[in-house]
Write a protein that holds these residues in place. Structure first.
Motif, PDB file in Angstrom:
ATOM      1  N   GLU A 298       1.148  -1.200  -0.573  1.00  0.00           N
ATOM      2  CA  GLU A 298       0.063   0.248  -0.041  1.00  0.00           C
ATOM      3  C   GLU A 298       0.457   1.351   0.517  1.00  0.00           C
ATOM      4  OE1 GLU A 298      -1.792  -0.528   3.209  1.00  0.00           O
ATOM      5  OE2 GLU A 298      -3.169  -2.729   2.727  1.00  0.00           O
ATOM      6  N   GLU A 299       1.652   1.022   0.079  1.00  0.00           N
ATOM      7  CA  GLU A 299       2.856   2.265   0.631  1.00  0.00           C
ATOM      8  C   GLU A 299       3.817   1.968  -0.931  1.00  0.00           C
ATOM      9  OE1 GLU A 299       5.236   3.056   3.795  1.00  0.00           O
ATOM     10  OE2 GLU A 299       3.941   2.003   5.663  1.00  0.00           O
ATOM     11  N   VAL A 300       3.354   1.304  -1.516  1.00  0.00           N
ATOM     12  CA  VAL A 300       4.619   1.490  -2.815  1.00  0.00           C
ATOM     13  C   VAL A 300       3.775   1.880  -4.525  1.00  0.00           C
ATOM     14  CG1 VAL A 300       5.560  -0.091  -4.800  1.00  0.00           C
ATOM     15  CG2 VAL A 300       5.566  -0.412  -1.942  1.00  0.00           C
ATOM     16  N   THR A 301       4.356   2.985  -4.545  1.00  0.00           N
ATOM     17  CA  THR A 301       3.135   4.018  -5.592  1.00  0.00           C
ATOM     18  C   THR A 301       4.081   4.183  -6.859  1.00  0.00           C
ATOM     19  OG1 THR A 301       4.395   6.143  -4.667  1.00  0.00           O
ATOM     20  CG2 THR A 301       2.310   5.029  -4.476  1.00  0.00           C
ATOM     21  N   HIS A 302       5.767   4.040  -6.730  1.00  0.00           N
ATOM     22  CA  HIS A 302       6.573   3.789  -8.006  1.00  0.00           C
ATOM     23  C   HIS A 302       7.653   2.935  -8.062  1.00  0.00           C
ATOM     24  CE1 HIS A 302       8.100   7.281  -5.528  1.00  0.00           C
ATOM     25  NE2 HIS A 302       9.198   6.731  -6.490  1.00  0.00           N
ATOM     26  N   ASN A 338      -1.480  -3.715  -9.389  1.00  0.00           N
ATOM     27  CA  ASN A 338      -1.450  -2.508 -10.479  1.00  0.00           C
ATOM     28  C   ASN A 338      -1.130  -3.107 -11.936  1.00  0.00           C
ATOM     29  OD1 ASN A 338       0.558  -1.538 -10.122  1.00  0.00           O
ATOM     30  ND2 ASN A 338       0.315  -0.375  -8.965  1.00  0.00           N
TER      31      ASN A 338
END
Length: 373
Positions: A298-302, A338
């Motif tokens: 959930e903290e990994v965005t890129h 995603n």
């Protein structure tokens, strides 16, 4: 978490489980009073076993055969508790069903017998399943990857008790047979104090791979002096990724391997995960992130193509899987989180608590990263 606090909470939970089994299962069985007495003795003896297990896990040394006996009650009582819930619901339904007294008594006796057989069968099957570690093989396509790499993932070994030197020796032999490019261990490696586990841990120095062995902390490392565990691993030439990354492979053909501390560090304010720091100065290549708990995704965005995790044990004992799902977004296997990010969750190479597995085998994961066309 303070071991004493965990000790008290754990025993309190199982005291409530015992109470429920006694009042909502044993009390309604159509058996003689002497048989019910023996069932209550069974519950009491198992509860004493759980106390013995907790003492052995955190304070005392027991012979393996005794540790085995002390650990079983955790699984036995949990499965009996699950059976008791099913029994309780079925008994209430049967009570209000429009049946004659004769047919109701017949179905009630059948329910009593089948419930006892179910609990016994599931317990025996769970113990049998825990004897073997399955080799899970999976190919994962990674964008921008120039060549294939073979990774062996181990997780949640929980050294201590039944996870002894012989267990680790056999594990090392199996891993070395795979001839991997690298080995990664995604947390919860050791679950006893280092002065008791140092000789067992030392067997990991025999792991062989082209680029070495890499480790990130799990939540259980925080229970047993995380600083000492990290230092001991470094002495074995195991690279501990502490909110940092390293490049694997030849320049332009490899990938970034990053690792963060476990999110349990947020509770302690020491050894806190820092993704930004872990992803600093990445080379222009794919990135694999090691993070113990799947929920860290959930903290990994890129900047991450694949995350490798453990923690869940795949539920270890099937009914428990539903409780794990309340906390973790993924329980096992490969998932497309995603468009850019995938996650693989290892079901655990060892086990915590009883040597029992139901619906979730122990695993060594052989991951082959392959270029996506």
């Amino acid at each position: 978490m303070n071991p004493l606090l965990f000790f008290i909470v754990f025993l309190s939970v199982f005291a409530l489980i015992n109470f429920y089994i006694s009042r909502r299962f044993i009390a309604y069985l159509d058996v003689k009073a002497t048989h019910k007495f023996y069932f209550h003795i069974f519950l009491f003896v198992n509860y004493l076993g759980i106390i013995g297990y907790m003492l052995g896990r955190y304070y005392l040394d027991f012979a393996n055969w005794l540790y085995f006996l002390f650990s079983l009650p955790i699984g036995l009582l949990f499965l009996l508790f699950c059976t008791a819930i099913i029994y309780d619901i079925s008994r209430v339904i049967l009570k209000i069903a429009p049946l004659s007294a004769k047919r109701r008594n017949f179905f009630k006796r059948s329910l009593d017998l089948s419930s006892l057989l179910l609990a016994s069968t599931l317990s025996a099957k769970s113990i049998y399943n825990a004897r073997d570690i399955k080799l899970e093989k999976i190919d994962i396509k990674i964008k921008k990857l120039k060549k294939s790499y073979k990774i062996v993932q181990l997780s949640d070994i929980h050294i201590g008790g039944l996870i002894d030197k012989a267990f680790i020796k056999n594990l090392v032999l199996r891993v070395n047979d795979i001839r991997a490019d690298l080995v990664v261990i995604t947390g919860d490696l050791i679950d006893i104090k280092m002065d008791r586990g140092r000789d067992i841990l030392a067997e990991l120095k025999h792991l062989e791979s082209a680029y070495g062995t890499f480790f990130v902390t799990g939540n259980h490392e925080y229970f047993h002096d995380i600083a000492k565990i990290i230092e001991s691993l470094k002495e074995l030439d195991i690279r501990v990724l502490e909110n940092e990354n390293i490049y694997i492979g030849d320049e332009g053909e490899g990938f970034n391997l990053a690792g963060v501390y476990d999110i349990f560090g947020y509770r302690t304010k020491s050894y806190v995960p820092d993704l930004s720091k872990a992803l600093e100065n990445l080379k222009n290549s794919p990135t694999i992130l090691l993070a113990h708990q799947p929920k860290y995704i959930e903290e990994v965005t890129h900047s991450v193509d694949l995350m490798l995790s453990g923690h869940t044990h795949g539920g270890q004992l099937f009914p428990f899987r539903f409780l794990v799902k309340l906390q973790q977004p993924y329980i096992s296997a490969l998932h497309q989180h995603n468009k850019e990010l995938q996650i693989y969750v290892n079901k655990g190479t060892g086990f915590w608590g009883p040597p029992m597995r139901l619906g979730a085998c122990s695993e060594i994961t052989e991951i082959t990263l392959i270029p996506a066309l």
